[in-house]
Design a protein around this motif. Structure first.
Motif, short mmCIF file in Angstrom:
data_model
loop_
_atom_site.label_atom_id
_atom_site.label_comp_id
_atom_site.label_asym_id
_atom_site.label_seq_id
_atom_site.Cartn_x
_atom_site.Cartn_y
_atom_site.Cartn_z
N ILE A 1 2.48 6.94 5.83
CA ILE A 1 3.49 7.78 4.71
C ILE A 1 4.36 8.13 5.25
O ILE A 1 5.70 7.78 5.34
N ILE B 1 1.10 -1.22 0.08
CA ILE B 1 0.04 0.08 0.19
C ILE B 1 1.35 1.20 0.00
O ILE B 1 0.46 2.10 -0.69
N THR B 2 1.90 1.57 0.83
CA THR B 2 2.53 3.12 0.80
C THR B 2 3.74 3.00 0.19
O THR B 2 3.73 4.11 -0.15
N ILE B 3 4.30 1.86 -0.39
CA ILE B 3 5.19 1.82 -0.96
C ILE B 3 4.82 1.09 -2.82
O ILE B 3 5.19 2.32 -4.08
N MET C 1 -8.81 4.03 -7.27
CA MET C 1 -7.88 4.54 -6.60
C MET C 1 -6.35 4.40 -7.25
O MET C 1 -5.91 4.88 -7.15
N PHE D 1 -2.48 12.08 -1.33
CA PHE D 1 -3.43 11.53 0.27
C PHE D 1 -3.87 12.12 1.10
O PHE D 1 -5.45 12.16 0.55
N ILE D 2 -3.10 12.95 1.88
CA ILE D 2 -3.76 13.47 2.25
C ILE D 2 -4.56 14.90 1.65
O ILE D 2 -5.43 15.39 1.76
N PHE E 1 -14.12 4.71 -2.85
CA PHE E 1 -13.09 5.05 -3.14
C PHE E 1 -12.45 3.75 -3.78
O PHE E 1 -11.64 2.71 -4.25
N LEU F 1 -9.58 1.09 2.08
CA LEU F 1 -9.62 2.85 2.33
C LEU F 1 -11.09 2.67 2.81
O LEU F 1 -11.68 2.78 4.39
N GLY G 1 2.01 10.80 0.03
CA GLY G 1 1.64 11.60 1.17
C GLY G 1 1.18 11.81 0.60
O GLY G 1 -0.11 12.08 1.63
N LEU H 1 -8.21 8.83 3.67
CA LEU H 1 -7.01 9.11 3.00
C LEU H 1 -6.16 9.66 4.35
O LEU H 1 -5.04 9.03 4.17
N VAL I 1 -4.15 6.97 6.40
CA VAL I 1 -2.79 6.47 5.20
C VAL I 1 -1.71 7.54 4.98
O VAL I 1 -0.54 7.21 5.27
N GLY I 2 -2.56 8.62 4.50
CA GLY I 2 -1.06 9.30 4.44
C GLY I 2 -0.43 9.97 5.83
O GLY I 2 1.24 10.22 5.39
N VAL J 1 1.59 1.14 -3.78
CA VAL J 1 1.35 1.67 -4.34
C VAL J 1 -0.22 1.35 -4.91
O VAL J 1 -0.95 1.63 -5.81
N LEU J 2 -0.28 -0.36 -4.17
CA LEU J 2 -1.72 -1.54 -4.80
C LEU J 2 -2.58 -1.51 -3.82
O LEU J 2 -3.08 -1.27 -2.81
N GLY J 3 -3.54 -1.79 -4.32
CA GLY J 3 -4.45 -2.27 -3.64
C GLY J 3 -5.09 -1.35 -3.19
O GLY J 3 -5.67 -1.20 -2.15
N ILE J 4 -5.30 -0.05 -2.98
CA ILE J 4 -5.59 1.38 -2.31
C ILE J 4 -7.25 1.16 -2.39
O ILE J 4 -7.75 1.38 -1.08
N CYS J 5 -7.44 0.61 -3.33
CA CYS J 5 -9.17 0.84 -3.64
C CYS J 5 -10.08 0.14 -2.17
O CYS J 5 -10.71 0.97 -1.36
N CYS K 1 -5.52 -4.09 -7.30
CA CYS K 1 -4.31 -4.41 -8.00
C CYS K 1 -3.46 -4.83 -7.13
O CYS K 1 -2.28 -5.55 -7.89
#
Lengths: 215, 246
Positions: free
Chosen positions: A201, A22-24, B25, B187-188, B22, A33, B184, A194, A197-198, A26-30, A113
């Motif tokens: 990260i 997720i954080t690196i 995304m 996202f925010i 979402f 959340l 980051g 969101l 998660v931000g 960027v897959l599967g965020i849909c 994803c």
């Protein structure tokens, strides 16, 4: 980790932190959340993805020499869709209330994803055992983020964990509420996920400078 | 007509694909670095949603839902194939995307050049499958409304990716803290935009239950007052008449 060689162990451990899906990647965020307002839903979602990704990676890896590359996306979609139907039916049979909460997001595991991404990037080029470990590792990395987000959103938003009140009773003003503490309704609404998660990260990248993106 | 308008605005602003549920995304974050590519992907999403949602509506209505097979004969009335909906929906979407790609390439090379690269990406975009699944979950009643839902959800997604792409183009010149750079801050910002979109929630509540009750209550009291006045007036008139008669 005596069972696994160091290389195999890395397949599981890497996605937990430095190569987190997720954080690196960027897959599967849909789906990550929308369902994290409650910890319970997060855990179930993480387990579902763990099952689908673990089994799916093995199946695709076994089929990798048979699938013609032109139609591989359709084949992958069919494999995922079948596994997701299994998950959905099991949830409907044993945890009906929860399957109502998750609603269409179980179905959306198909287009998660992470799953297609791992099939494409790993399972098509590696053996079943390694693919299995890779699938488990990435699903765990996904689950960790889901559970962290779910934990903070439920704790700060409703003052409960797994539906059990842990901060006292907001109506009778016991526990922490007696000091004037209030639940933060902001954490319940979708956009809060969101922002959480931000912040995750942000924290992760401040701890590991190598992950910082070029502006 | 009114329900079309209501669904249209509701799917664009209130149930916005990106900010409320979402969906999509992954491509939203990956393809929003430049406005021009964002516009291309957004247009392709509108297009594919407009095609696949009505198609899946027909599938759901005549094949999948409980008792949908009754048109084959009364003995099929008990079949409920809805557990197959995931696999059929995703197969429809994947096939349609392929088909659209071939047709567009054949008939409009210029459109293909602008949309073409994005079409294969779209087959696995959560927004597309999500559109069909929400269409099924919300039990949209007619084909026209399903088409409307597809188009308007697409427009909502388009607006979202356009907005974030424009912001990301600008934010390149700002001094963002290093660990927040890129993902980051995106996202925010999306979260903040989502909070903004939450305020549209009150847009369509004009004729909901509570205000109506209040209104009817006030109307009743007014009526009662008026009636009371009338009665009083009549009584006065009667007494006046009586006085006059005497």
């Amino acid at each position: 980790m005596a069972l696994l060689s160091k290389k195999d162990a890395n397949l599981i451990l890497d996605p937990l932190a430095d190569n987190n899906p997720i954080t690196i990647q960027v897959l599967g965020i849909c789906s990550a959340l929308a369902i994290t307002a409650e910890l319970k839903a997060s855990v179930v979602m993480a387990l579902s993805v763990l099952f689908v990704l673990g089994v799916g990676n093995v199946v695709i890896s076994l089929l990798r020499n048979v699938i013609p590359s032109k139609i591989r996306i359709i084949v992958q979609l069919i494999v995922v869709a079948t596994l997701v139907i299994v998950v959905d039916q099991v949830l409907k049979a044993f945890a009906y209330e929860l399957s109502k909460t998750l609603a269409v997001f179980v179905g959306l595991i198909i287009t998660n994803c992470i799953i297609m991404g791992r099939f494409e990037a790993f399972a098509l080029g590696n053996g079943p055992w390694k693919s299995f470990l890779d699938g488990i590792g990435n699903a765990l990395g996904y689950g960790v983020i889901l559970i962290i987000v779910g934990f903070f959103r439920e704790l700060l938003g409703s003052g409960t964990l797994f539906g059990i009140p842990v901060l006292g009773d907001p109506i009778r003003k016991t526990g922490l509420y007696s000091t004037g503490y209030e639940n933060n309704g902001f954490m319940i609404i979708p956009p809060a996920a969101l922002i959480v998660v931000g912040i995750i990260i942000w924290v992760q990248r401040s701890r590991n400078k190598a992950l910082i993106e070029e502006a | 007509m009114l329900e079309h308008l209501e669904l249209f605005f509701k799917s664009i602003f209130i149930d916005n694909m990106v900010f409320a549920v979402f969906l999509g995304m992954c491509s939203y974050l990956a393809v929003s670095k430049k406005v021009s590519t964002a516009v291309g992907l957004g247009a392709a999403v509108i297009f594919v949603l407009a095609v696949t949602v009505p198609l899946n509506w027909l599938l759901d209505q005549y094949l999948l839902r409980d008792g949908a097979l009754v048109w084959l004969g009364p003995e099929y009335a008990d079949y409920n194939l809805s557990f197959l909906s995931f696999i059929l929906f995703i197969a429809t979407i994947a096939t349609m995307v392929q088909l659209v790609e071939i047709v567009v390439e054949k008939f409009s090379p210029s459109l293909y050049n602008s949309l073409g690269i994005f079409l294969p990406l779209i087959a696995v975009n959560c927004a597309i499958l999500g559109g069909s699944l929400f269409m099924q979950a919300r039990e949209i009643p007619s084909l026209g409304l399903a088409f409307n839902y597809g188009v308007s959800s697409g427009i909502g997604w388009f607006l979202a990716i356009l907005a974030i792409a424009a912001i990301r183009e600008k934010i390149r010149y700002s001094n963002v803290p290093a660990p927040l750079r890129g993902l980051g801050i995106t996202f925010i910002i999306t979260g903040l935009m989502g909070i903004g979109f939450q305020s549209f929630g009150g847009m369509l509540t004009g004729d909901n239950e509570p205000p109506e009750e209040v209104q009817s209550a006030t109307v009743e009291t007014i009526d009662e007052k008026e009636i009371n006045k009338e009665i009083e007036d009549k009584e006065k008139a009667v007494s006046y008449n009586e006085v006059v008669n005497k």
